[in-house]
Design a protein around this motif. Structure first.
Motif, PDB file in Angstrom:
ATOM      1  N   ASP A  37      53.453  75.540   6.276  1.00  0.00           N
ATOM      2  CA  ASP A  37      52.017  75.782   6.234  1.00  0.00           C
ATOM      3  C   ASP A  37      51.556  75.785   4.786  1.00  0.00           C
ATOM      4  O   ASP A  37      52.241  76.285   3.895  1.00  0.00           O
ATOM      5  N   GLY A  38      50.394  75.230   4.558  1.00  0.00           N
ATOM      6  CA  GLY A  38      49.838  75.184   3.214  1.00  0.00           C
ATOM      7  C   GLY A  38      49.348  73.791   2.864  1.00  0.00           C
ATOM      8  O   GLY A  38      49.249  72.906   3.719  1.00  0.00           O
ATOM      9  N   GLU A  39      49.057  73.592   1.590  1.00  0.00           N
ATOM     10  CA  GLU A  39      48.501  72.326   1.123  1.00  0.00           C
ATOM     11  C   GLU A  39      49.601  71.294   0.882  1.00  0.00           C
ATOM     12  O   GLU A  39      50.669  71.630   0.378  1.00  0.00           O
ATOM     13  N   HIS A  40      49.297  70.064   1.246  1.00  0.00           N
ATOM     14  CA  HIS A  40      50.224  68.944   1.081  1.00  0.00           C
ATOM     15  C   HIS A  40      49.463  67.706   0.639  1.00  0.00           C
ATOM     16  O   HIS A  40      48.232  67.657   0.730  1.00  0.00           O
ATOM     17  N   ILE A  41      50.210  66.709   0.199  1.00  0.00           N
ATOM     18  CA  ILE A  41      49.635  65.435  -0.193  1.00  0.00           C
ATOM     19  C   ILE A  41      50.397  64.330   0.527  1.00  0.00           C
ATOM     20  O   ILE A  41      51.617  64.279   0.486  1.00  0.00           O
ATOM     21  N   LEU A  42      49.649  63.458   1.198  1.00  0.00           N
ATOM     22  CA  LEU A  42      50.219  62.257   1.799  1.00  0.00           C
ATOM     23  C   LEU A  42      49.917  61.107   0.845  1.00  0.00           C
ATOM     24  O   LEU A  42      48.753  60.850   0.535  1.00  0.00           O
ATOM     25  N   LYS A  43      50.961  60.469   0.353  1.00  0.00           N
ATOM     26  CA  LYS A  43      50.794  59.328  -0.541  1.00  0.00           C
ATOM     27  C   LYS A  43      51.238  58.081   0.205  1.00  0.00           C
ATOM     28  O   LYS A  43      52.346  58.029   0.747  1.00  0.00           O
ATOM     29  N   ILE A  44      50.360  57.086   0.238  1.00  0.00           N
ATOM     30  CA  ILE A  44      50.638  55.825   0.917  1.00  0.00           C
ATOM     31  C   ILE A  44      50.670  54.730  -0.144  1.00  0.00           C
ATOM     32  O   ILE A  44      49.694  54.538  -0.868  1.00  0.00           O
ATOM     33  N   ILE A  45      51.793  54.053  -0.224  1.00  0.00           N
ATOM     34  CA  ILE A  45      51.935  52.933  -1.154  1.00  0.00           C
ATOM     35  C   ILE A  45      52.094  51.676  -0.312  1.00  0.00           C
ATOM     36  O   ILE A  45      52.951  51.609   0.569  1.00  0.00           O
ATOM     37  N   SER A  46      51.254  50.697  -0.586  1.00  0.00           N
ATOM     38  CA  SER A  46      51.318  49.448   0.180  1.00  0.00           C
ATOM     39  C   SER A  46      51.777  48.305  -0.715  1.00  0.00           C
ATOM     40  O   SER A  46      51.479  48.273  -1.905  1.00  0.00           O
ATOM     41  N   HIS A  47      52.513  47.407  -0.112  1.00  0.00           N
ATOM     42  CA  HIS A  47      52.955  46.183  -0.777  1.00  0.00           C
ATOM     43  C   HIS A  47      52.448  45.015   0.059  1.00  0.00           C
ATOM     44  O   HIS A  47      52.802  44.879   1.227  1.00  0.00           O
ATOM     45  N   SER A  48      51.616  44.173  -0.538  1.00  0.00           N
ATOM     46  CA  SER A  48      51.066  43.024   0.185  1.00  0.00           C
ATOM     47  C   SER A  48      52.049  41.865   0.134  1.00  0.00           C
ATOM     48  O   SER A  48      52.960  41.852  -0.698  1.00  0.00           O
ATOM     49  N   PRO A  49      51.869  40.886   1.009  1.00  0.00           N
ATOM     50  CA  PRO A  49      52.759  39.720   0.995  1.00  0.00           C
ATOM     51  C   PRO A  49      52.688  38.938  -0.322  1.00  0.00           C
ATOM     52  O   PRO A  49      53.618  38.234  -0.684  1.00  0.00           O
ATOM     53  N   THR A  50      51.573  39.103  -1.060  1.00  0.00           N
ATOM     54  CA  THR A  50      51.441  38.390  -2.335  1.00  0.00           C
ATOM     55  C   THR A  50      52.069  39.158  -3.493  1.00  0.00           C
ATOM     56  O   THR A  50      52.007  38.712  -4.629  1.00  0.00           O
ATOM     57  N   GLY A  51      52.625  40.339  -3.212  1.00  0.00           N
ATOM     58  CA  GLY A  51      53.292  41.111  -4.250  1.00  0.00           C
ATOM     59  C   GLY A  51      52.434  42.168  -4.915  1.00  0.00           C
ATOM     60  O   GLY A  51      52.890  42.862  -5.820  1.00  0.00           O
ATOM     61  N   ARG A  52      51.199  42.322  -4.484  1.00  0.00           N
ATOM     62  CA  ARG A  52      50.315  43.343  -5.058  1.00  0.00           C
ATOM     63  C   ARG A  52      50.614  44.694  -4.433  1.00  0.00           C
ATOM     64  O   ARG A  52      51.112  44.788  -3.319  1.00  0.00           O
ATOM     65  N   GLU A  53      50.279  45.754  -5.180  1.00  0.00           N
ATOM     66  CA  GLU A  53      50.572  47.111  -4.721  1.00  0.00           C
ATOM     67  C   GLU A  53      49.294  47.940  -4.723  1.00  0.00           C
ATOM     68  O   GLU A  53      48.475  47.822  -5.629  1.00  0.00           O
ATOM     69  N   GLY A  54      49.143  48.787  -3.703  1.00  0.00           N
ATOM     70  CA  GLY A  54      48.023  49.716  -3.614  1.00  0.00           C
ATOM     71  C   GLY A  54      48.538  51.112  -3.334  1.00  0.00           C
ATOM     72  O   GLY A  54      49.566  51.283  -2.684  1.00  0.00           O
ATOM     73  N   ILE A  55      47.812  52.104  -3.856  1.00  0.00           N
ATOM     74  CA  ILE A  55      48.207  53.500  -3.651  1.00  0.00           C
ATOM     75  C   ILE A  55      46.988  54.280  -3.179  1.00  0.00           C
ATOM     76  O   ILE A  55      45.887  54.111  -3.705  1.00  0.00           O
ATOM     77  N   ARG A  56      47.210  55.142  -2.196  1.00  0.00           N
ATOM     78  CA  ARG A  56      46.166  56.047  -1.713  1.00  0.00           C
ATOM     79  C   ARG A  56      46.790  57.406  -1.487  1.00  0.00           C
ATOM     80  O   ARG A  56      47.880  57.508  -0.910  1.00  0.00           O
ATOM     81  N   THR A  57      46.120  58.462  -1.952  1.00  0.00           N
ATOM     82  CA  THR A  57      46.596  59.828  -1.716  1.00  0.00           C
ATOM     83  C   THR A  57      45.549  60.579  -0.903  1.00  0.00           C
ATOM     84  O   THR A  57      44.353  60.406  -1.107  1.00  0.00           O
ATOM     85  N   ILE A  58      46.046  61.386   0.036  1.00  0.00           N
ATOM     86  CA  ILE A  58      45.182  62.195   0.887  1.00  0.00           C
ATOM     87  C   ILE A  58      45.699  63.626   0.842  1.00  0.00           C
ATOM     88  O   ILE A  58      46.862  63.885   1.158  1.00  0.00           O
ATOM     89  N   HIS A  59      44.834  64.542   0.450  1.00  0.00           N
ATOM     90  CA  HIS A  59      45.175  65.967   0.424  1.00  0.00           C
ATOM     91  C   HIS A  59      44.824  66.568   1.786  1.00  0.00           C
ATOM     92  O   HIS A  59      43.751  66.297   2.331  1.00  0.00           O
ATOM     93  N   PHE A  60      45.744  67.359   2.344  1.00  0.00           N
ATOM     94  CA  PHE A  60      45.488  68.009   3.618  1.00  0.00           C
ATOM     95  C   PHE A  60      46.200  69.358   3.656  1.00  0.00           C
ATOM     96  O   PHE A  60      47.090  69.630   2.863  1.00  0.00           O
ATOM     97  N   THR A  61      45.764  70.196   4.571  1.00  0.00           N
ATOM     98  CA  THR A  61      46.339  71.532   4.720  1.00  0.00           C
ATOM     99  C   THR A  61      46.936  71.665   6.112  1.00  0.00           C
ATOM    100  O   THR A  61      46.287  71.342   7.106  1.00  0.00           O
TER     101      THR A  61
END
Length: 135
Positions: A37-61
């Motif tokens: 229980d408590g605060e957490h962070i979900l980090k999503i890292i994506s890799h596209s077929p062209t080799g590019r990378e994206g990052i998204r973070t979501i804070h949740f409790t």
């Protein structure tokens, strides 16, 4: 990695190992019962077929544990002497059936309701006395 789909890696908090490695699009069930229980962070890292990378973070409790209700003391109150506290803790159950036992916290009646009740009783007595004198 497939040539036509992006791949995502899911991380919780600062854990270097991903909790999942998935091809998109995907529906993923995050089981929060495995987290504290408590605060957490979900980090999503994506890799596209062209080799590019994206990052998204979501804070949740996460609040899987029993809910705790307290009456008689609020956060950052300044107090002295003896405090009378009413404390209740209740669980959500298994979320497939409604748990009624202990799921409601009894509360004291607020002072403004007592004032309204006293004013109403006073008005009712006044009305009875004045209407009895007219007849």
């Amino acid at each position: 990695m497939t040539k036509d789909k992006s791949k995502v890696f899911l991380f919780i908090d600062n854990d270097p190992a991903p909790i999942a490695e998935l091809d998109t699009p995907i529906v993923f069930d995050l089981d929060t019962r495995k987290l504290t229980d408590g605060e957490h962070i979900l980090k999503i890292i994506s890799h596209s077929p062209t080799g590019r990378e994206g990052i998204r973070t979501i804070h949740f409790t996460v609040a899987n544990g029993p809910a705790i209700r307290i009456e008689g003391l609020k956060n950052k109150d300044v107090v002295d002497g003896t405090l009378s506290l009413m404390i209740n803790a209740y669980d959500k159950g298994n979320q497939k059936s409604f748990l009624i036992n202990g799921s409601e916290t009894p509360q004291t009646i607020p002072f403004w309701i007592w004032i309204i009740i006293i004013l109403f009783i006073g008005w009712a007595l006044y009305y009875e006395i004045t209407s009895a004198n007219i007849q």
